[in-house]
Design an enzyme around this catalytic site. Structure first.
Site, short mmCIF file in Angstrom:
data_model
loop_
_atom_site.label_atom_id
_atom_site.label_comp_id
_atom_site.label_asym_id
_atom_site.label_seq_id
_atom_site.Cartn_x
_atom_site.Cartn_y
_atom_site.Cartn_z
N ASP A 85 0.84 -1.20 0.00
CA ASP A 85 0.00 0.00 0.00
C ASP A 85 0.87 1.25 0.00
OD1 ASP A 85 -2.71 1.33 0.48
OD2 ASP A 85 -1.51 2.13 2.13
N TYR A 133 3.08 9.95 0.91
CA TYR A 133 4.09 9.38 1.81
C TYR A 133 5.49 9.84 1.39
CZ TYR A 133 0.12 6.43 3.13
OH TYR A 133 -1.12 5.97 3.54
N LYS A 154 6.19 -1.14 22.91
CA LYS A 154 7.55 -0.59 23.09
C LYS A 154 7.61 0.65 23.98
CE LYS A 154 7.81 0.46 18.54
NZ LYS A 154 8.53 0.60 17.30
N1 LIG Z 1 -5.53 5.53 4.12
C1 LIG Z 1 -5.04 6.25 5.08
O1 LIG Z 1 -5.49 7.39 5.35
C2 LIG Z 1 -3.91 5.70 5.89
C3 LIG Z 1 -3.58 6.28 7.13
C4 LIG Z 1 -2.55 5.70 7.85
C5 LIG Z 1 -1.88 4.61 7.35
N2 LIG Z 1 -2.21 4.09 6.13
C6 LIG Z 1 -1.50 2.92 5.55
O2 LIG Z 1 -1.48 1.89 6.51
C7 LIG Z 1 -0.12 1.53 6.78
C8 LIG Z 1 -0.01 1.03 8.20
O3 LIG Z 1 -0.32 2.05 9.12
P1 LIG Z 1 0.83 2.86 9.89
O4 LIG Z 1 2.15 2.55 9.29
O5 LIG Z 1 0.39 4.29 9.93
O6 LIG Z 1 0.67 2.32 11.35
P2 LIG Z 1 0.96 0.91 12.03
O7 LIG Z 1 1.06 -0.16 11.02
O8 LIG Z 1 -0.03 0.79 13.12
O9 LIG Z 1 2.36 1.19 12.72
C9 LIG Z 1 3.51 1.19 11.98
C10 LIG Z 1 4.70 1.58 12.84
O10 LIG Z 1 4.82 0.69 13.94
C11 LIG Z 1 6.18 0.42 14.19
N3 LIG Z 1 6.35 -1.05 14.03
C12 LIG Z 1 6.04 -1.78 12.95
N4 LIG Z 1 6.31 -3.08 13.15
C13 LIG Z 1 6.79 -3.18 14.40
C14 LIG Z 1 7.24 -4.27 15.19
N5 LIG Z 1 7.23 -5.50 14.71
N6 LIG Z 1 7.67 -4.01 16.43
C15 LIG Z 1 7.67 -2.75 16.92
N7 LIG Z 1 7.25 -1.66 16.22
C16 LIG Z 1 6.81 -1.89 14.97
C17 LIG Z 1 7.00 1.18 13.14
O11 LIG Z 1 7.36 2.46 13.63
P3 LIG Z 1 8.65 2.73 14.56
O12 LIG Z 1 9.71 1.79 14.13
O13 LIG Z 1 8.97 4.14 14.36
O14 LIG Z 1 8.13 2.51 15.93
C18 LIG Z 1 5.97 1.41 12.05
O15 LIG Z 1 6.19 2.52 11.28
C19 LIG Z 1 0.66 2.80 6.42
O16 LIG Z 1 2.03 2.53 6.26
C20 LIG Z 1 -0.06 3.19 5.17
O17 LIG Z 1 0.34 2.37 4.09
C21 LIG Z 1 -3.23 4.61 5.42
#
Ligand SMILES: NC(=O)c1ccc[n+]([C@@H]2O[C@H](COP(=O)([O-])OP(=O)(O)OC[C@H]3O[C@@H](n4cnc5c(N)ncnc54)[C@H](OP(=O)(O)O)[C@@H]3O)[C@@H](O)[C@H]2O)c1
Length: 298
Positions: free
Chosen positions: A52, A57, A212
Site C-alpha cells: 500500500d 508518503y 515498546k
Molecule cells: N488511508 C489512510 O489514510 C492511511 C492512514 C494511515 C496509514 N495508512 C497505511 O497503513 C499503513 C499502516 O499504518 P501505519 O504505518 O500508519 O501504522 P501501524 O502499522 O499501526 O504502525 C507502523 C509503525 O509501527 C512500528 N512497528 C512496525 N512493526 C513493528 C514491530 N514488529 N515491532 C515494533 N514496532 C513496529 C513502526 O514504527 P517505529 O519503528 O517508528 O516505531 C511502524 O512505522 C501505512 O504505512 C499506510 O500504508 C493509510
C-alpha cells in the site's frame, strides 16, 4: 502467509500487507533508503504481495523506493496506491478532480516504474468534487488499462454508497485496531454485505501496540504519532496502556497480537503493517502464521 481473494476476481492478496507511510520518512522521524529497500525485499520474501502506497508518503519518496525495490519482481506484488492528497505552495490539501487525478496517476506510475496500478484508491473524501465525477475519472483510467481496480479510503457510509453506485468499488481502506473500532458499527457490516474488501491501517496503533512504550513518548508536531494517532495523547495514553497490559497475556510478540486481532475480524481482507526495516517486516508477516484465540474483554 495466508491469502484472501480480492473481491470480484480470483486473485490472491496477502492478509498482511506492507504499509509504506513510514518509508516516506516524513511524519515518522525519517527513513533510511537501505533499510526501506530491505524492508520491501523481506516483506516479499515472507509472502507479502499487497503493498500500500500513496504519493503523500514522503512526497513521492515511498513510491520511488518501492519502485526501486520491485524492479525485476513486479509480478510478485499487488500495488495499491492512492490519489487525492496534494501539495501546493508548501500546503497540503485534498483534491479528487479528474485533472488532478490524471496528473497524480501519471506521476505515481513513473515513480513506481510501472504501466499499470493494481488498485487505485481515493485517499480522503473531497467535499468540493462530487464523488460521481471522481468515479467517472477513475472508470476512464480503468478502461484505458492504467488502473485495474478502484478503491476508496476514509469514506463514510453515505459517500461509500454513492461511490459504489457510480463505479465498481472493490475496497475500502480504514483505520481499525484494538484501540480504534468505530468501523464495527456500520462500515464493516456494509462491506461484508456488498463484498467490498476491507483494508485496515493503524493495526499496531502506529507502533504503540507493539508494547515498546513504557512512558508517554515525545514526537515532533508533524509526526504521525503526534498529529494522526491520538492514542499517544495524554488523555488516551493510560487507556491504551491498559489494553497493552491485557495483550501481554499472549505468548506472542505484541505487534503480532495486534495484527492478528484485526486479521481475525470478519470482513477484513488485508491488514496493513507499517514496517520500517526488514526485522519488522519479518515479524509482522509472521502474524499470519498462527491463530489468535485471545480476545479483549470489554
Ligand atoms: N488511508 C489512510 O489514510 C492511511 C492512514 C494511515 C496509514 N495508512 C497505511 O497503513 C499503513 C499502516 O499504518 P501505519 O504505518 O500508519 O501504522 P501501524 O502499522 O499501526 O504502525 C507502523 C509503525 O509501527 C512500528 N512497528 C512496525 N512493526 C513493528 C514491530 N514488529 N515491532 C515494533 N514496532 C513496529 C513502526 O514504527 P517505529 O519503528 O517508528 O516505531 C511502524 O512505522 C501505512 O504505512 C499506510 O500504508 C493509510
Amino acid at each position: 502467509m495466508k491469502y484472501a481473494i480480492f473481491p470480484g476476481t480470483e486473485e490472491k492478496v496477502s492478509v498482511i500487507g506492507l504499509g509504506t507511510w513510514v518509508l516516506g520518512g516524513e511524519n515518522w522521524g525519517g527513513a533510511r533508503e537501505e533499510e526501506s529497500l530491505a524492508a520491501v525485499d523481506q516483506a516479499i520474501l515472507s509472502g507479502i504481495n499487497f503493498i500500500d502506497l500513496a504519493p503523500f508518503y514522503g512526497d513521492g519518496l515511498a513510491e520511488t523506493v518501492v519502485g526501486k525495490a520491485i524492479k525485476g519482481q513486479r509480478d510478485k506484488v499487488f500495488l495499491a496506491t492512492k490519489c487525492g492528497i496534494i501539495r501546493s505552495n508548501g500546503r497540503v490539501g485534498i483534491c479528487l478532480s479528474p485533472e488532478s487525478i490524471a496528473k497524480e496517476l501519471d506521476l505515481s506510475r513513473k515513480r513506481l516504474g510501472v504501466d499499470v496500478i493494481d488498485l487505485y484508491q481515493c485517499h480522503w473524501p473531497d467535499d468540493n468534487v462530487p464523488v460521481e465525477k471522481t468515479m467517472e475519472a477513475l472508470l476512464h483510467w480503468q478502461k484505458l488499462g492504467a488502473i485495474r481496480h478502484i478503491g476508496v479510503s476514509n469514506f463514510g457510509l453515505e459517500l461509500l454508497k454513492r461511490a459504489c453506485a457510480a463505479a465498481p468499488v472493490r475496497t475500502l481502506q480504514v483505520q481499525y485496531s484494538l484501540v480504534e473500532r468505530k468501523i464495527e458499527a456500520e462500515l464493516l457490516p456494509f462491506c461484508i454485505q456488498n463484498n467490498i474488501g476491507v483494508i485496515t491501517y493503524g493495526a499496531m496503533g502506529g507502533g504503540f501496540l507493539s508494547g515498546k512504550y513504557q512512558k508517554k513518548p515525545q514526537f515532533d508536531k508533524a509526526d504521525a504519532r503526534h498529529m494522526f494517532y491520538k492514542f499517544y495523547d495524554d488523555q488516551k495514553f493510560n487507556d491504551t496502556m491498559r489494553i497493552v497490559a491485557e495483550m501481554k497475556k499472549n505468548k506472542f510478540p505484541l505487534s503480532q497480537v495486534a495484527l492478528n486481532w484485526v486479521r481475525r475480524q470478519k470482513g477484513v481482507m488485508t491488514v496493513l503493517a507499517g514496517c520500517r526495516n526488514a526485522a519488522q517486516a519479518k515479524e509482522n508477516a509472521a502474524a499470519a502464521d498462527w491463530e489468535l484465540e485471545w480476545t479483549l474483554q470489554d
